[in-house]
Design a protein around this motif. Structure first.
Motif, PDB file in Angstrom:
ATOM      1  N   GLY A 147       0.761  -1.243   0.000  1.00 19.20           N
ATOM      2  CA  GLY A 147       0.000   0.000   0.000  1.00 19.20           C
ATOM      3  C   GLY A 147       0.785   1.283   0.000  1.00 19.20           C
ATOM      4  O   GLY A 147       0.212   2.363   0.152  1.00 19.20           O
ATOM      5  N   LYS A 148       2.108   1.218  -0.189  1.00 16.22           N
ATOM      6  CA  LYS A 148       2.868   2.462  -0.329  1.00 16.22           C
ATOM      7  C   LYS A 148       2.692   2.975  -1.750  1.00 16.22           C
ATOM      8  O   LYS A 148       2.947   2.261  -2.717  1.00 16.22           O
ATOM      9  N   THR A 149       2.261   4.221  -1.883  1.00 18.18           N
ATOM     10  CA  THR A 149       2.069   4.824  -3.203  1.00 18.18           C
ATOM     11  C   THR A 149       2.737   6.190  -3.206  1.00 18.18           C
ATOM     12  O   THR A 149       2.970   6.779  -2.143  1.00 18.18           O
ATOM     13  N   GLY A 150       3.044   6.708  -4.401  1.00 25.53           N
ATOM     14  CA  GLY A 150       3.615   8.047  -4.402  1.00 25.53           C
ATOM     15  C   GLY A 150       4.355   8.375  -5.682  1.00 25.53           C
ATOM     16  O   GLY A 150       4.419   7.585  -6.627  1.00 25.53           O
ATOM     17  N   ILE A 151       4.920   9.559  -5.669  1.00 23.63           N
ATOM     18  CA  ILE A 151       5.744  10.053  -6.769  1.00 23.63           C
ATOM     19  C   ILE A 151       7.029  10.634  -6.190  1.00 23.63           C
ATOM     20  O   ILE A 151       7.150  10.842  -4.977  1.00 23.63           O
ATOM     21  N   ASN A 152       7.990  10.883  -7.081  1.00 23.98           N
ATOM     22  CA  ASN A 152       9.263  11.457  -6.657  1.00 23.98           C
ATOM     23  C   ASN A 152       9.220  12.980  -6.665  1.00 23.98           C
ATOM     24  O   ASN A 152       8.438  13.598  -7.393  1.00 23.98           O
ATOM     25  N   ASN A 158      10.110   9.260  -3.701  1.00 23.77           N
ATOM     26  CA  ASN A 158       8.862   8.856  -3.024  1.00 23.77           C
ATOM     27  C   ASN A 158       8.503   9.760  -1.847  1.00 23.77           C
ATOM     28  O   ASN A 158       7.913   9.309  -0.867  1.00 23.77           O
ATOM     29  N   MET A 159       8.809  11.030  -1.960  1.00 27.34           N
ATOM     30  CA  MET A 159       8.557  11.936  -0.831  1.00 27.34           C
ATOM     31  C   MET A 159       7.135  12.477  -0.813  1.00 27.34           C
ATOM     32  O   MET A 159       6.717  13.105   0.166  1.00 27.34           O
ATOM     33  N   VAL A 160       6.364  12.256  -1.877  1.00 33.77           N
ATOM     34  CA  VAL A 160       4.973  12.712  -1.937  1.00 33.77           C
ATOM     35  C   VAL A 160       4.110  11.496  -2.241  1.00 33.77           C
ATOM     36  O   VAL A 160       4.266  10.857  -3.287  1.00 33.77           O
ATOM     37  N   GLY A 161       3.219  11.139  -1.319  1.00 31.80           N
ATOM     38  CA  GLY A 161       2.414   9.948  -1.551  1.00 31.80           C
ATOM     39  C   GLY A 161       1.434   9.686  -0.430  1.00 31.80           C
ATOM     40  O   GLY A 161       1.160  10.565   0.405  1.00 31.80           O
ATOM     41  N   ALA A 162       0.907   8.471  -0.400  1.00 30.28           N
ATOM     42  CA  ALA A 162      -0.092   8.091   0.590  1.00 30.28           C
ATOM     43  C   ALA A 162      -0.048   6.582   0.793  1.00 30.28           C
ATOM     44  O   ALA A 162       0.400   5.837  -0.083  1.00 30.28           O
ATOM     45  N   PHE A 163      -0.519   6.119   1.950  1.00 28.42           N
ATOM     46  CA  PHE A 163      -0.776   4.703   2.147  1.00 28.42           C
ATOM     47  C   PHE A 163      -2.169   4.405   1.608  1.00 28.42           C
ATOM     48  O   PHE A 163      -3.156   4.994   2.054  1.00 28.42           O
ATOM     49  N   HIS A 164      -2.250   3.510   0.643  1.00 25.25           N
ATOM     50  CA  HIS A 164      -3.543   3.144   0.052  1.00 25.25           C
ATOM     51  C   HIS A 164      -3.419   1.708  -0.442  1.00 25.25           C
ATOM     52  O   HIS A 164      -2.734   1.433  -1.419  1.00 25.25           O
ATOM     53  N   GLN A 165      -4.074   0.783   0.271  1.00 24.47           N
ATOM     54  CA  GLN A 165      -3.923  -0.632  -0.045  1.00 24.47           C
ATOM     55  C   GLN A 165      -4.726  -1.018  -1.288  1.00 24.47           C
ATOM     56  O   GLN A 165      -5.852  -0.558  -1.477  1.00 24.47           O
ATOM     57  N   PRO A 166      -4.157  -1.888  -2.137  1.00 22.43           N
ATOM     58  CA  PRO A 166      -4.938  -2.402  -3.275  1.00 22.43           C
ATOM     59  C   PRO A 166      -6.004  -3.378  -2.781  1.00 22.43           C
ATOM     60  O   PRO A 166      -5.970  -3.834  -1.637  1.00 22.43           O
ATOM     61  N   ARG A 167      -6.943  -3.691  -3.650  1.00 24.29           N
ATOM     62  CA  ARG A 167      -7.949  -4.710  -3.330  1.00 24.29           C
ATOM     63  C   ARG A 167      -7.450  -6.107  -3.676  1.00 24.29           C
ATOM     64  O   ARG A 167      -7.942  -7.108  -3.138  1.00 24.29           O
TER      65      ARG A 167
END
Length: 370
Positions: A147-152, A158-167
């Motif tokens: 669930g780690k997501t983000g951009i560079n 990866n300093m900009v992102g959110a925890f969001h788990q896949p299904r």
């Protein structure tokens, strides 16, 4: 690989956010074996211009029976495109197609696609479902799970992102057949890391089976992906948001992320940076008295056998160590400017701790290319 009607399923146990990782050799069989695809009004496949010609139509064909509309957005390939500008292409596609909160995003590609798709899913209409369909070894054993997501950001990975788990995570091992050798080796770095931090039996198995893995033998790859996912599932289940234990999964990453940022994203692959970073972190562990020189050499030898770099690049000819230190202070594990490293606290155990700058400088000087 032949389609597997009985895929291996590893579960991430996170209460209401739990989900399966299906490992096998056919998109449709894997989804069915993992209890099916999430319901939705439409699907948006997010992929890149390398993967799309290989697998996009196959995935579309699998999804049309489940969704009234199946759309695709194709992004440019490469770590250098993991930016706000590229992320906005996903939002443009969602809005252009009139997608509502019941849309399901499918990340078809490697770690960059998975991270950006997950971040878009976390943000679009304040959160929609997504499914990971990783097509690289690195993504199958690491980035698609947890669930780690983000951009560079230009100053940090990866300093900009959110925890969001896949299904759901669908690991179709047959996609590894088309993976370039350099990308396969880069993924092997993320497999190797699980040994020193959690499972020395895995490390020994990798030593015995590295040739088979690099030859893409199906049984060896299946075991490597399964065991890696099991270890990551156990760690993420205990510490979803990296409050403590989960940080051990970043073994080699503090040095590795500095390499990626310092060289320019895409010059070194993520796994290549992690590989050199693991050697640096192991050497730092040795100089702190946590492991012996034989352990460091054992790890270095395995990384070399995987076809990966064991020495970091020179980022600044005038003050290379200073450049590394500056980049490593822009790290999610740093606290109040103090760099914290994932170190090996004896074989098969990891610890997160700081180290004196002077000692870190010595390690960088010893472990970087002349």
């Amino acid at each position: 690989m032949q389609a597997d009607p009985n895929p291996t399923v590893v579960r991430i146990n996170l209460g209401a956010r739990s989900y399966p990782i299906a490992i096998g050799s056919d998109f449709a069989a894997l989804a069915a074996g993992a209890a099916g695809l999430p319901a939705g009004t439409a699907a948006l496949i997010v992929t890149n211009d390398t993967v799309a010609p290989l697998y996009n139509q196959t995935l579309v064909d699998r999804l049309v029976a489940h969704y009234s509309h199946v759309h695709t957005v194709t992004l440019p390939d490469g770590e250098e495109h993991k930016t706000w500008q590229t992320l906005n292409l996903i939002f443009d596609a969602l809005l252009t197609h009139g997608c509502d909160r019941k849309v399901v995003l499918y990340a078809l590609g490697g770690g960059v696609i998975g991270d950006m798709t997950g971040f878009a899913a976390a943000c679009y209409m304040r959160g929609v479902d997504f499914v990971q369909v990783p097509t690289t070894l690195l993504a199958q054993v690491d980035s698609s799970v947890g669930g780690k997501t983000g951009i560079n950001h230009p100053l940090g990975k990866n300093m900009v992102g959110a925890f969001h788990q896949p299904r759901l995570v669908i690991c179709d091992l047959s996609t590894l057949d088309t993976l370039p050798a350099r990308e396969l080796a880069a993924g092997m770095a993320e497999v190797i890391k699980y040994g020193p931090i959690a499972d020395m039996e895995l490390l020994a198995w990798l030593e015995a089976n590295m040739d088979a893995l690099l030859a893409r033998e199906a049984q060896a790859l299946a075991h490597a992906v399964k065991r890696s996912c099991e270890i990551k599932a156990s760690v993420v289940g205990a510490d979803e948001r990296e409050a403590g234990l989960r940080a051990i999964l970043n073994f080699g990453h503090t040095f590795g992320h500095a390499i990626e940022a310092g060289m320019g994203y895409g010059v070194w692959l993520h796994g290549e940076g992690v590989a050199a970073g693991m050697v640096m972190a192991a050497e730092l562990s040795r100089r702190l008295g946590l492991v012996d020189a034989a352990f460091v050499q054992r790890l270095r030898t395995l990384i070399e056998r995987a076809g990966l770099p064991t020495r970091g690049p020179v980022l600044d000819a005038r003050d290379n160590a200073g450049r590394y230190l500056g980049l490593m202070r822009v790290d999610k594990k740093a606290e109040a400017g103090e760099i914290r490293f994932v170190l090996i606290d004896g074989p098969g155990r990891a610890v997160l701790r700081a180290a004196p700058d002077a000692l870190v400088r010595e390690v960088i000087d010893a472990c970087c290319a002349a």
